[in-house]
Scaffold this motif. Structure first.
Motif, PDB file in Angstrom:
ATOM      1  N   PRO A 123       0.845  -1.192   0.000  1.00 13.84           N
ATOM      2  CA  PRO A 123       0.000   0.000   0.000  1.00 13.84           C
ATOM      3  C   PRO A 123       0.884   1.247   0.000  1.00 13.84           C
ATOM      4  N   GLY A 124       0.545   2.215  -0.829  1.00 13.72           N
ATOM      5  CA  GLY A 124       1.309   3.459  -0.880  1.00 13.72           C
ATOM      6  C   GLY A 124       2.505   3.399  -1.802  1.00 13.72           C
ATOM      7  N   GLU A 125       2.843   2.217  -2.321  1.00 15.70           N
ATOM      8  CA  GLU A 125       4.002   2.110  -3.211  1.00 15.70           C
ATOM      9  C   GLU A 125       3.628   2.630  -4.598  1.00 15.70           C
ATOM     10  N   LEU A 126       4.617   3.220  -5.266  1.00 17.13           N
ATOM     11  CA  LEU A 126       4.357   3.840  -6.553  1.00 17.13           C
ATOM     12  C   LEU A 126       4.182   2.786  -7.646  1.00 17.13           C
ATOM     13  N   ASP A 127       3.050   2.862  -8.338  1.00 14.08           N
ATOM     14  CA  ASP A 127       2.752   1.914  -9.413  1.00 14.08           C
ATOM     15  C   ASP A 127       3.032   2.596 -10.752  1.00 14.08           C
ATOM     16  N   LEU A 128       4.128   2.189 -11.398  1.00 15.45           N
ATOM     17  CA  LEU A 128       4.502   2.780 -12.691  1.00 15.45           C
ATOM     18  C   LEU A 128       4.243   1.800 -13.825  1.00 15.45           C
ATOM     19  N   SER A 129       3.313   0.893 -13.617  1.00 14.31           N
ATOM     20  CA  SER A 129       3.092  -0.166 -14.611  1.00 14.31           C
ATOM     21  C   SER A 129       2.649   0.400 -15.958  1.00 14.31           C
ATOM     22  N   HIS A 130       2.079   1.607 -15.959  1.00 13.68           N
ATOM     23  CA  HIS A 130       1.689   2.217 -17.243  1.00 13.68           C
ATOM     24  C   HIS A 130       2.697   3.265 -17.696  1.00 13.68           C
ATOM     25  N   LYS A 131       3.859   3.289 -16.995  1.00 12.25           N
ATOM     26  CA  LYS A 131       4.956   4.176 -17.357  1.00 12.25           C
ATOM     27  C   LYS A 131       4.623   5.666 -17.226  1.00 12.25           C
ATOM     28  N   VAL A 132       3.552   5.954 -16.496  1.00 11.82           N
ATOM     29  CA  VAL A 132       3.185   7.350 -16.256  1.00 11.82           C
ATOM     30  C   VAL A 132       3.424   7.653 -14.778  1.00 11.82           C
ATOM     31  N   ILE A 133       4.163   8.719 -14.501  1.00 13.12           N
ATOM     32  CA  ILE A 133       4.431   9.024 -13.091  1.00 13.12           C
ATOM     33  C   ILE A 133       3.499  10.098 -12.556  1.00 13.12           C
ATOM     34  N   LEU A 134       3.059  10.994 -13.447  1.00 12.58           N
ATOM     35  CA  LEU A 134       2.161  12.064 -12.995  1.00 12.58           C
ATOM     36  C   LEU A 134       1.044  12.237 -14.011  1.00 12.58           C
ATOM     37  N   TYR A 135      -0.166  12.248 -13.514  1.00 11.17           N
ATOM     38  CA  TYR A 135      -1.328  12.340 -14.405  1.00 11.17           C
ATOM     39  C   TYR A 135      -2.290  13.378 -13.850  1.00 11.17           C
ATOM     40  N   LEU A 136      -2.418  14.483 -14.560  1.00 15.44           N
ATOM     41  CA  LEU A 136      -3.376  15.526 -14.171  1.00 15.44           C
ATOM     42  C   LEU A 136      -4.477  15.566 -15.225  1.00 15.44           C
ATOM     43  N   GLU A 137      -5.706  15.582 -14.762  1.00 16.39           N
ATOM     44  CA  GLU A 137      -6.824  15.621 -15.715  1.00 16.39           C
ATOM     45  C   GLU A 137      -7.843  16.672 -15.288  1.00 16.39           C
ATOM     46  N   ASP A 138      -8.051  17.637 -16.155  1.00 23.51           N
ATOM     47  CA  ASP A 138      -9.089  18.671 -15.954  1.00 23.51           C
ATOM     48  C   ASP A 138      -9.004  19.350 -14.587  1.00 23.51           C
ATOM     49  N   ILE A 139      -7.801  19.725 -14.203  1.00 26.20           N
ATOM     50  CA  ILE A 139      -7.634  20.378 -12.897  1.00 26.20           C
ATOM     51  C   ILE A 139      -8.029  21.853 -13.001  1.00 26.20           C
ATOM     52  N   SER A 140      -8.902  22.274 -12.102  1.00 28.84           N
ATOM     53  CA  SER A 140      -9.245  23.695 -12.016  1.00 28.84           C
ATOM     54  C   SER A 140      -9.047  24.190 -10.596  1.00 28.84           C
ATOM     55  N   VAL A 141      -8.511  25.408 -10.508  1.00 36.18           N
ATOM     56  CA  VAL A 141      -8.318  26.075  -9.211  1.00 36.18           C
ATOM     57  C   VAL A 141      -8.764  27.521  -9.384  1.00 36.18           C
TER      58      VAL A 141
END
Ligand SMILES: Nc1ncnc2c1ncn2[C@@H]1O[C@H](COP(=O)(O)OP(=O)(O)OP(=O)(O)O)[C@@H](O)[C@H]1O
Length: 274
Positions: A23-41
């Motif tokens: 639990p909490g370990e980084l899963d890079l199985s899709h080779k993506v480390i950071l994924y932002l989608e439709d972020i609004s602030v």
């Protein structure tokens, strides 16, 4: 929840997996480390980020450029948990939902951030600064008097070499040049073994030679680490040689090689041509 790359991907126990994630370990199985989608602030109704989507691959070295107020700092703040988005998704690897984690949890998970101003211990030597950064116990004196293991000593030495400060190891950090202080702080981040490094205008105030060396350092770190570098210095961005994302009014305006985005008429209009 709409269908995204994150749906249906469990962090552990998949049949046939040779490595079961804790639990909490980084899963890079899709080779993506950071994924932002439709972020609004929004700040008082003003949209600092406006449906921002961005994907960083594991091991990638990405430069983020954009005019003042484009939302670069706010994006970093969302990734590190300093600012909560009003909407959108933010994942570290496949499974770690950054919008549900606080700042210490995100740092602990492996996202390190370097702000523009170095925050080193000026009265301690360069070696001690790296040593302190490695220690989980941040009480300075206790940490300093504890014996380093051979392995820890090697890690400090490797990092000194990497940031090109071997010959400065015993000097008080306060006596370093501006550029050297920046490298020391990057070294301190590296001691914590981050998977993703966020760097905010790392070469501001550096000499041309220091800037070149910093580009070499970042290029050498890519692969083992992923780096997101916010920078205004185009010769530095060119030296990094990676993909460039142009932010404008809180969204991605263009993405690609520096040559490609520099030739994009929209980019020329809002940014480079001004
Ligand atoms: N805490 C805040 N309260 C109100 N407005 C804010 C806040 N933080 C940022 N903003 C506004 O949001 C917009 C985006 O700011 P941000 O600092 O993310 O841009 P930036 O791309 O990092 O700019 P720069 O290159 O100048 O650092 C700006 O118009 C800024 O004034």
């Amino acid at each position: 929840m709409s269908t995204t790359m994150h749906d249906g991907i469990a962090s552990s126990g998949r049949a046939g997996d040779s490595h079961v994630l804790r639990p909490g370990e980084l899963d890079l199985s899709h080779k993506v480390i950071l994924y932002l989608e439709d972020i609004s602030v929004s700040f008082d109704g003003f949209k600092a980020l406006n449906n921002l989507s961005l994907t960083i691959d594991a091991g990638e070295l990405r430069a983020i450029i954009g005019p003042n107020g484009a939302g670069k700092t706010t994006m970093m703040d969302v990734i590190t948990g300093k600012t909560r988005p009003d909407s959108g998704k933010a994942f570290f690897g496949q499974t770690l939902d950054l919008t549900r984690m606080n700042e210490p949890e995100i740092a602990h998970a492996g996202i390190g951030r370097k702000f523009q101003k170095p925050t080193i211990f000026e009265n301690h030597s360069v070696f001690e600064n790296l040593e302190l950064a490695m220690k989980t116990d941040k009480r300075v004196w206790k940490s300093l008097f504890a014996q380093l293991s051979g392995e820890e000593r090697d890690r400090v030495s490797d990092t000194l070499k990497r940031i090109r400060l071997q010959t400065e190891a015993d000097r008080p950090a306060g006596l370093l040049s501006h550029g050297q202080k920046q490298w020391l702080e990057i070294g301190m981040l590296l001691m914590q073994e981050p998977r993703l490094l966020l760097l905010d205008e790392p070469v501001a105030g550096m000499t041309d030679e220091e800037t070149e060396r910093t580009a070499e350092l970042f290029v050498s770190l890519a692969g083992q680490h992923s780096l997101v570098v916010v920078e205004h210095d185009m010769s530095f961005v060119e030296a990094l040689g990676g993909q460039v994302t142009v932010l404008h009014e809180g969204s991605v305006l263009a993405e690609g090689s520096l040559a490609k985005v520099q030739a994009d008429p929209r980019v020329i209009e809002v940014y480079l041509g001004r």
